[in-house]
Scaffold this motif. Structure first.
Motif, PDB file in Angstrom:
ATOM      1  N   THR A  97       0.810  -1.224   0.000  1.00 35.91           N
ATOM      2  CA  THR A  97       0.000   0.000   0.000  1.00 35.91           C
ATOM      3  C   THR A  97       0.838   1.268   0.000  1.00 35.91           C
ATOM      4  O   THR A  97       0.316   2.344  -0.291  1.00 35.91           O
ATOM      5  CB  THR A  97      -0.931   0.019   1.224  1.00 35.91           C
ATOM      6  OG1 THR A  97      -0.143  -0.113   2.420  1.00 35.91           O
ATOM      7  CG2 THR A  97      -1.933  -1.130   1.156  1.00 35.91           C
ATOM      8  N   GLU A  98       2.131   1.158   0.323  1.00 37.95           N
ATOM      9  CA  GLU A  98       3.007   2.323   0.396  1.00 37.95           C
ATOM     10  C   GLU A  98       4.219   2.096  -0.510  1.00 37.95           C
ATOM     11  O   GLU A  98       5.138   1.363  -0.134  1.00 37.95           O
ATOM     12  CB  GLU A  98       3.473   2.564   1.832  1.00 37.95           C
ATOM     13  CG  GLU A  98       2.327   2.803   2.818  1.00 37.95           C
ATOM     14  CD  GLU A  98       2.831   2.896   4.244  1.00 37.95           C
ATOM     15  OE1 GLU A  98       4.047   3.128   4.445  1.00 37.95           O
ATOM     16  OE2 GLU A  98       2.016   2.718   5.164  1.00 37.95           O
ATOM     17  N   PRO A  99       4.262   2.694  -1.695  1.00 34.96           N
ATOM     18  CA  PRO A  99       5.387   2.473  -2.615  1.00 34.96           C
ATOM     19  C   PRO A  99       6.741   2.856  -2.031  1.00 34.96           C
ATOM     20  O   PRO A  99       7.764   2.319  -2.444  1.00 34.96           O
ATOM     21  CB  PRO A  99       5.036   3.342  -3.822  1.00 34.96           C
ATOM     22  CG  PRO A  99       3.565   3.526  -3.750  1.00 34.96           C
ATOM     23  CD  PRO A  99       3.227   3.549  -2.296  1.00 34.96           C
ATOM     24  N   GLY A 100       6.768   3.786  -1.061  1.00 36.61           N
ATOM     25  CA  GLY A 100       8.032   4.198  -0.465  1.00 36.61           C
ATOM     26  C   GLY A 100       8.465   3.351   0.702  1.00 36.61           C
ATOM     27  O   GLY A 100       9.556   3.573   1.254  1.00 36.61           O
ATOM     28  N   ALA A 101       7.655   2.366   1.096  1.00 33.96           N
ATOM     29  CA  ALA A 101       8.026   1.476   2.198  1.00 33.96           C
ATOM     30  C   ALA A 101       9.054   0.459   1.734  1.00 33.96           C
ATOM     31  O   ALA A 101       9.258   0.255   0.525  1.00 33.96           O
ATOM     32  CB  ALA A 101       6.789   0.766   2.734  1.00 33.96           C
ATOM     33  N   PHE A 102       9.731  -0.191   2.675  1.00 29.07           N
ATOM     34  CA  PHE A 102      10.706  -1.223   2.321  1.00 29.07           C
ATOM     35  C   PHE A 102      10.029  -2.263   1.419  1.00 29.07           C
ATOM     36  O   PHE A 102       8.970  -2.787   1.723  1.00 29.07           O
ATOM     37  CB  PHE A 102      11.241  -1.913   3.575  1.00 29.07           C
ATOM     38  CG  PHE A 102      12.346  -2.885   3.282  1.00 29.07           C
ATOM     39  CD1 PHE A 102      13.674  -2.513   3.426  1.00 29.07           C
ATOM     40  CD2 PHE A 102      12.078  -4.180   2.832  1.00 29.07           C
ATOM     41  CE1 PHE A 102      14.700  -3.402   3.130  1.00 29.07           C
ATOM     42  CE2 PHE A 102      13.086  -5.071   2.531  1.00 29.07           C
ATOM     43  CZ  PHE A 102      14.404  -4.683   2.686  1.00 29.07           C
ATOM     44  N   GLY A 103      10.684  -2.550   0.281  1.00 30.19           N
ATOM     45  CA  GLY A 103      10.117  -3.488  -0.679  1.00 30.19           C
ATOM     46  C   GLY A 103       9.146  -2.857  -1.652  1.00 30.19           C
ATOM     47  O   GLY A 103       8.658  -3.524  -2.561  1.00 30.19           O
ATOM     48  N   GLY A 104       8.874  -1.563  -1.484  1.00 24.96           N
ATOM     49  CA  GLY A 104       7.987  -0.868  -2.409  1.00 24.96           C
ATOM     50  C   GLY A 104       8.693  -0.475  -3.684  1.00 24.96           C
ATOM     51  O   GLY A 104       9.928  -0.448  -3.766  1.00 24.96           O
ATOM     52  N   ALA A 105       7.922  -0.121  -4.693  1.00 19.89           N
ATOM     53  CA  ALA A 105       8.481   0.163  -6.019  1.00 19.89           C
ATOM     54  C   ALA A 105       9.385   1.390  -6.022  1.00 19.89           C
ATOM     55  O   ALA A 105      10.218   1.548  -6.917  1.00 19.89           O
ATOM     56  CB  ALA A 105       7.356   0.336  -7.029  1.00 19.89           C
TER      57      ALA A 105
END
Length: 307
Positions: free
Chosen positions: A193-201
């Motif tokens: 749900t959060e692209p800037g989180a670890f593993g996000g795009a």
């Protein structure tokens, strides 16, 4: 009292795993690579000295450690998938932890094939890797454009120490505030749900405080030639989920050994150094960086394609 003692033991185990987790240790090499990419995406290249610095950045990463860090990142991203992590835990509840560990030791494909929820985790990993490949290709395009420019012909190049600097070992560490964001445990980040989180795009852009648009949530398919790499990531992630990544040393070592990826990266590093050794103009240096520094290594690490 028994419940309290058990809870205390779990907390102690979690703290130890957080400090010594082999996936966290391996990840640092990939994080150093990605922080170099972040720096080069926006760095000014006004002269030959800046171009030489870019060349050194592209050539200084050890292929073996980079491969292990890449696998660790994929594994830690998979461990942020609620469906799959709960699927692994359901296998432990139904079959028992010793039985799950036996399967993980015996079959590298088990963690992706057997527990429920693997499709969610697969999409998460492929999306993360596609985002990383896009960053590498963006740098390749940037340096290719620099190579096509005509205003570098007057730059004064240094060639006397180039061979030594391109082969010199480097010892670097990440800043403590960066390291603090590279220690996720299962389900502690929300990349779905959060692209800037670890593993996000766009995690690496967010880590470097770099502004970039969030990519659309596209479905991805695994490139079949790299299915073994994804299996390694899932095995490493599953060992972490069941709390065995420190005790199952032999299996972790085997999972971290991805010869095709390592050989591909090593070949491109060699090609980059050879390319830089025969160039005569800064424009040619820029083409070396574009092709062998980033575009070809991006192909080495490409495991996702649009579905």
């Amino acid at each position: 009292m028994r419940f309290v003692a058990l809870a205390a033991a779990i907390c102690l185990w979690a703290g130890a795993a957080h400090a010594d987790e082999p996936l966290h240790q391996a990840l640092q090499a990939y994080a150093l690579y990605q922080t170099d990419i972040t720096a080069m995406l926006d760095a000014d290249i006004p002269d030959a000295a800046a171009l030489d610095a870019a060349l050194n950045r592209a050539a200084r990463h050890d292929p073996e450690r980079l491969t292990q860090g890449w696998l660790a990142y994929g594994a830690l991203a998979a461990a942020q998938s609620p469906a799959w992590v709960n699927g692994v835990r359901s296998r432990v509840r139904s079959a028992g932890r010793p039985a799950v560990l036996r399967q993980l030791r015996r079959d590298m494909s088990y963690a992706r094939r057997r527990p429920p929820g693997a499709e969610e985790a697969t999409q998460l990993v492929l999306s993360a890797m596609a985002g990383d490949n896009a960053r590498m290709n963006a740098i390749a395009i940037r340096f290719e454009g620099l190579g096509n420019a005509g205003d570098t012909s007057t730059w004064t190049r240094r060639t006397d120490a180039r061979e030594a600097t391109l082969h010199a070992p480097t010892t670097r560490t990440l800043a403590p505030e960066v390291l603090a964001r590279l220690r996720p445990t299962p389900l502690t980040a929300a990349p779905l749900t959060e692209p800037g989180a670890f593993g996000g795009a766009r995690f690496w852009d967010a880590l470097g405080n770099r502004t970039s648009p969030a990519p659309p949530p596209l479905p991805w398919r695994l490139i079949a030639a790299h299915s073994a790499s994804l299996d390694r990531m899932f095995t490493l992630a599953a060992l972490m989920v069941v709390g065995a990544s420190e005790s199952e040393t032999e299996r972790v070592t085997t999972a971290f050994s991805d010869a095709p990826i390592q050989q591909c990266l090593a070949m491109q590093q060699l090609e980059l150094r050879q390319c830089a050794s025969v160039t005569r103009t800064p424009n040619e240096d820029a083409f070396c960086i574009a092709e062998h520094g980033y575009r070809a290594p991006s192909r080495c690490l490409q495991i996702a394609a649009p579905a």
